[in-house]
Motif scaffolding. Structure first.
Motif, PDB file in Angstrom:
ATOM      1  N   ALA A  10       2.694 -13.065 -18.564  1.00  0.00           N
ATOM      2  CA  ALA A  10       2.120 -13.100 -17.297  1.00  0.00           C
ATOM      3  C   ALA A  10       1.247 -12.294 -16.411  1.00  0.00           C
ATOM      4  O   ALA A  10      -0.204 -12.315 -16.281  1.00  0.00           O
ATOM      5  CB  ALA A  10       1.540 -14.203 -16.504  1.00  0.00           C
ATOM      6  N   LEU A  11       1.421 -11.232 -16.337  1.00  0.00           N
ATOM      7  CA  LEU A  11       1.375 -10.147 -15.672  1.00  0.00           C
ATOM      8  C   LEU A  11       0.634  -9.086 -16.330  1.00  0.00           C
ATOM      9  O   LEU A  11       0.716  -7.220 -16.156  1.00  0.00           O
ATOM     10  CB  LEU A  11       2.590  -9.569 -15.127  1.00  0.00           C
ATOM     11  N   SER A  12       0.653  -9.088 -17.763  1.00  0.00           N
ATOM     12  CA  SER A  12       0.458  -8.227 -18.529  1.00  0.00           C
ATOM     13  C   SER A  12      -0.750  -7.203 -18.832  1.00  0.00           C
ATOM     14  O   SER A  12      -1.835  -8.887 -18.580  1.00  0.00           O
ATOM     15  CB  SER A  12       1.521  -8.500 -19.995  1.00  0.00           C
ATOM     16  N   SER A  13      -1.521  -6.791 -19.658  1.00  0.00           N
ATOM     17  CA  SER A  13      -2.163  -6.671 -19.602  1.00  0.00           C
ATOM     18  C   SER A  13      -3.111  -7.556 -21.278  1.00  0.00           C
ATOM     19  O   SER A  13      -2.490  -8.248 -21.787  1.00  0.00           O
ATOM     20  CB  SER A  13      -3.115  -4.997 -19.980  1.00  0.00           C
ATOM     21  N   ASN A  14      -4.788  -7.022 -21.063  1.00  0.00           N
ATOM     22  CA  ASN A  14      -4.686  -8.365 -23.033  1.00  0.00           C
ATOM     23  C   ASN A  14      -4.562  -7.628 -23.785  1.00  0.00           C
ATOM     24  O   ASN A  14      -4.245  -8.573 -24.555  1.00  0.00           O
ATOM     25  CB  ASN A  14      -6.790  -8.084 -22.195  1.00  0.00           C
ATOM     26  N   ASP A  15      -4.243  -6.577 -24.015  1.00  0.00           N
ATOM     27  CA  ASP A  15      -3.923  -5.996 -25.180  1.00  0.00           C
ATOM     28  C   ASP A  15      -2.102  -6.262 -25.406  1.00  0.00           C
ATOM     29  O   ASP A  15      -1.486  -6.212 -26.209  1.00  0.00           O
ATOM     30  CB  ASP A  15      -4.138  -4.814 -25.131  1.00  0.00           C
ATOM     31  N   GLY A  16      -1.461  -6.734 -23.639  1.00  0.00           N
ATOM     32  CA  GLY A  16      -0.004  -6.972 -23.931  1.00  0.00           C
ATOM     33  C   GLY A  16       0.774  -5.801 -23.618  1.00  0.00           C
ATOM     34  O   GLY A  16       1.999  -5.972 -24.131  1.00  0.00           O
ATOM     35  N   LEU A  17       0.404  -4.783 -23.502  1.00  0.00           N
ATOM     36  CA  LEU A  17       1.339  -3.450 -24.109  1.00  0.00           C
ATOM     37  C   LEU A  17       1.438  -2.644 -22.102  1.00  0.00           C
ATOM     38  O   LEU A  17       2.869  -2.449 -22.614  1.00  0.00           O
ATOM     39  CB  LEU A  17       0.232  -2.303 -24.305  1.00  0.00           C
ATOM     40  N   ASN A  18       0.445  -2.957 -21.299  1.00  0.00           N
ATOM     41  CA  ASN A  18       0.934  -2.657 -20.159  1.00  0.00           C
ATOM     42  C   ASN A  18       1.533  -4.254 -19.116  1.00  0.00           C
ATOM     43  O   ASN A  18       0.618  -5.232 -19.050  1.00  0.00           O
ATOM     44  CB  ASN A  18       0.052  -2.167 -19.621  1.00  0.00           C
ATOM     45  N   SER A  19       2.407  -4.380 -18.358  1.00  0.00           N
ATOM     46  CA  SER A  19       2.763  -5.043 -17.916  1.00  0.00           C
ATOM     47  C   SER A  19       3.307  -4.546 -16.030  1.00  0.00           C
ATOM     48  O   SER A  19       3.305  -3.652 -15.991  1.00  0.00           O
ATOM     49  CB  SER A  19       3.835  -5.604 -18.080  1.00  0.00           C
ATOM     50  N   ASP A  20       3.051  -5.576 -15.083  1.00  0.00           N
ATOM     51  CA  ASP A  20       3.620  -5.238 -13.425  1.00  0.00           C
ATOM     52  C   ASP A  20       5.320  -5.257 -13.505  1.00  0.00           C
ATOM     53  O   ASP A  20       5.642  -3.928 -13.269  1.00  0.00           O
ATOM     54  CB  ASP A  20       2.488  -5.585 -13.090  1.00  0.00           C
ATOM     55  N   ILE A  21       5.483  -5.688 -14.271  1.00  0.00           N
ATOM     56  CA  ILE A  21       7.039  -5.321 -14.646  1.00  0.00           C
ATOM     57  C   ILE A  21       7.991  -5.375 -15.628  1.00  0.00           C
ATOM     58  O   ILE A  21       7.076  -5.572 -16.615  1.00  0.00           O
ATOM     59  CB  ILE A  21       7.546  -7.057 -13.862  1.00  0.00           C
ATOM     60  N   ASN A  22       8.726  -5.362 -15.778  1.00  0.00           N
ATOM     61  CA  ASN A  22       9.792  -4.834 -17.344  1.00  0.00           C
ATOM     62  C   ASN A  22      10.639  -6.383 -17.277  1.00  0.00           C
ATOM     63  O   ASN A  22      11.352  -6.609 -16.111  1.00  0.00           O
ATOM     64  CB  ASN A  22      10.721  -4.061 -17.333  1.00  0.00           C
ATOM     65  N   SER A  23      10.493  -7.323 -18.020  1.00  0.00           N
ATOM     66  CA  SER A  23      11.610  -8.785 -17.309  1.00  0.00           C
ATOM     67  C   SER A  23      12.875  -8.240 -17.957  1.00  0.00           C
ATOM     68  O   SER A  23      13.799  -8.657 -17.401  1.00  0.00           O
ATOM     69  CB  SER A  23      11.500  -9.731 -18.975  1.00  0.00           C
ATOM     70  N   VAL A  24      13.455  -7.772 -18.813  1.00  0.00           N
ATOM     71  CA  VAL A  24      14.723  -7.820 -18.995  1.00  0.00           C
ATOM     72  C   VAL A  24      15.418  -6.126 -17.249  1.00  0.00           C
ATOM     73  O   VAL A  24      16.438  -6.545 -17.178  1.00  0.00           O
ATOM     74  CB  VAL A  24      15.045  -5.930 -20.380  1.00  0.00           C
ATOM     75  N   GLU A  25      14.256  -5.195 -17.143  1.00  0.00           N
ATOM     76  CA  GLU A  25      15.252  -4.860 -16.016  1.00  0.00           C
ATOM     77  C   GLU A  25      15.091  -5.627 -14.716  1.00  0.00           C
ATOM     78  O   GLU A  25      15.679  -6.636 -13.866  1.00  0.00           O
ATOM     79  CB  GLU A  25      14.065  -3.757 -15.340  1.00  0.00           C
ATOM     80  N   LEU A  26      14.146  -6.773 -14.667  1.00  0.00           N
ATOM     81  CA  LEU A  26      13.658  -7.415 -13.872  1.00  0.00           C
ATOM     82  C   LEU A  26      15.286  -8.974 -13.714  1.00  0.00           C
ATOM     83  O   LEU A  26      16.134  -8.988 -12.682  1.00  0.00           O
ATOM     84  CB  LEU A  26      12.511  -8.816 -13.383  1.00  0.00           C
ATOM     85  N   CYS A  27      15.729  -9.181 -14.508  1.00  0.00           N
ATOM     86  CA  CYS A  27      16.784 -10.155 -14.401  1.00  0.00           C
ATOM     87  C   CYS A  27      17.835  -8.905 -14.076  1.00  0.00           C
ATOM     88  O   CYS A  27      19.003  -9.946 -13.251  1.00  0.00           O
ATOM     89  CB  CYS A  27      17.134 -10.160 -16.514  1.00  0.00           C
ATOM     90  N   GLU A  28      17.954  -7.843 -14.461  1.00  0.00           N
ATOM     91  CA  GLU A  28      19.194  -7.554 -14.361  1.00  0.00           C
ATOM     92  C   GLU A  28      19.278  -6.635 -12.469  1.00  0.00           C
ATOM     93  O   GLU A  28      19.989  -7.242 -12.159  1.00  0.00           O
ATOM     94  CB  GLU A  28      19.577  -5.803 -15.246  1.00  0.00           C
ATOM     95  N   GLU A  29      18.151  -6.459 -12.352  1.00  0.00           N
ATOM     96  CA  GLU A  29      17.619  -6.528 -10.948  1.00  0.00           C
ATOM     97  C   GLU A  29      18.125  -7.510 -10.266  1.00  0.00           C
ATOM     98  O   GLU A  29      18.697  -7.007  -9.060  1.00  0.00           O
ATOM     99  CB  GLU A  29      16.321  -6.415 -10.815  1.00  0.00           C
ATOM    100  N   ILE A  30      17.545  -8.835 -10.670  1.00  0.00           N
ATOM    101  CA  ILE A  30      17.873 -10.061  -9.777  1.00  0.00           C
ATOM    102  C   ILE A  30      18.933 -10.653  -9.538  1.00  0.00           C
ATOM    103  O   ILE A  30      20.385 -10.792  -8.679  1.00  0.00           O
ATOM    104  CB  ILE A  30      16.751 -11.324 -10.398  1.00  0.00           C
ATOM    105  N   ASN A  31      19.885 -10.316 -10.832  1.00  0.00           N
ATOM    106  CA  ASN A  31      21.475 -10.669 -11.133  1.00  0.00           C
ATOM    107  C   ASN A  31      22.206  -9.498 -10.388  1.00  0.00           C
ATOM    108  O   ASN A  31      23.056  -9.960  -9.090  1.00  0.00           O
ATOM    109  CB  ASN A  31      22.345 -10.502 -12.293  1.00  0.00           C
ATOM    110  N   THR A  32      21.992  -8.212  -9.572  1.00  0.00           N
ATOM    111  CA  THR A  32      22.788  -7.433  -8.770  1.00  0.00           C
ATOM    112  C   THR A  32      22.351  -7.943  -7.439  1.00  0.00           C
ATOM    113  O   THR A  32      23.512  -7.882  -6.757  1.00  0.00           O
ATOM    114  CB  THR A  32      22.248  -5.686  -9.171  1.00  0.00           C
ATOM    115  N   LEU A  33      21.101  -8.036  -7.227  1.00  0.00           N
ATOM    116  CA  LEU A  33      20.532  -8.950  -5.588  1.00  0.00           C
ATOM    117  C   LEU A  33      21.502  -9.757  -5.598  1.00  0.00           C
ATOM    118  O   LEU A  33      21.832 -10.263  -3.963  1.00  0.00           O
ATOM    119  CB  LEU A  33      19.077  -8.692  -6.325  1.00  0.00           C
ATOM    120  N   GLN A  34      21.894 -10.990  -6.474  1.00  0.00           N
ATOM    121  CA  GLN A  34      22.379 -11.882  -6.215  1.00  0.00           C
ATOM    122  C   GLN A  34      23.544 -11.771  -5.572  1.00  0.00           C
ATOM    123  O   GLN A  34      24.434 -12.457  -4.953  1.00  0.00           O
ATOM    124  CB  GLN A  34      22.226 -12.998  -7.234  1.00  0.00           C
ATOM    125  N   LYS A  35      24.098 -10.629  -6.284  1.00  0.00           N
ATOM    126  CA  LYS A  35      25.993 -10.327  -5.956  1.00  0.00           C
ATOM    127  C   LYS A  35      25.658  -9.891  -4.325  1.00  0.00           C
ATOM    128  O   LYS A  35      26.423  -9.768  -3.491  1.00  0.00           O
ATOM    129  CB  LYS A  35      26.606  -8.592  -6.633  1.00  0.00           C
TER     130      LYS A  35
END
Length: 94
Positions: A10-35
């Motif tokens: 949803a946050l990626s550009s029209n070409d799908g190459l650029n995004s404001d976030i990285n999904s894999v890193e976001l999940c890892e960050e959420i798991n770390t932050l939950q701890k």
């Protein structure tokens, strides 16, 4: 993980190459932050925790996602009010 991928898409550009976030890193960050924040569920409090403790560089994707979440309008009442006032003004000017 699927929600993170959907958000990245949803946050990626029209070409799908650029995004404001990285999904894999976001999940890892959420798991770390939950701890660290076991009992905290309030997005505003989590964002304040990240900012106050200068953890933005450690959780950049969570930071961006929370900022977007907290800036989204909850309702469209203000927009509806604007159109209502516009209708009154139009009728008055006719």
């Amino acid at each position: 993980m699927k929600c993170c991928k959907d958000l990245q898409l949803a946050l990626s550009s029209n070409d799908g190459l650029n995004s404001d976030i990285n999904s894999v890193e976001l999940c890892e960050e959420i798991n770390t932050l939950q701890k660290h924040l076991k009992n905290e569920n309030d997005p505003k409090a989590i964002l304040q925790f990240i900012c106050e403790n200068k953890l933005i560089e450690l959780f950049p994707n969570v930071y961006v996602a929370l900022r977007i979440l907290l800036t989204l309008p909850v309702t469209a009442a203000s927009a509806e009010r604007s159109f209502s006032k516009l209708k009154i003004v139009k009728n008055y000017l006719r």
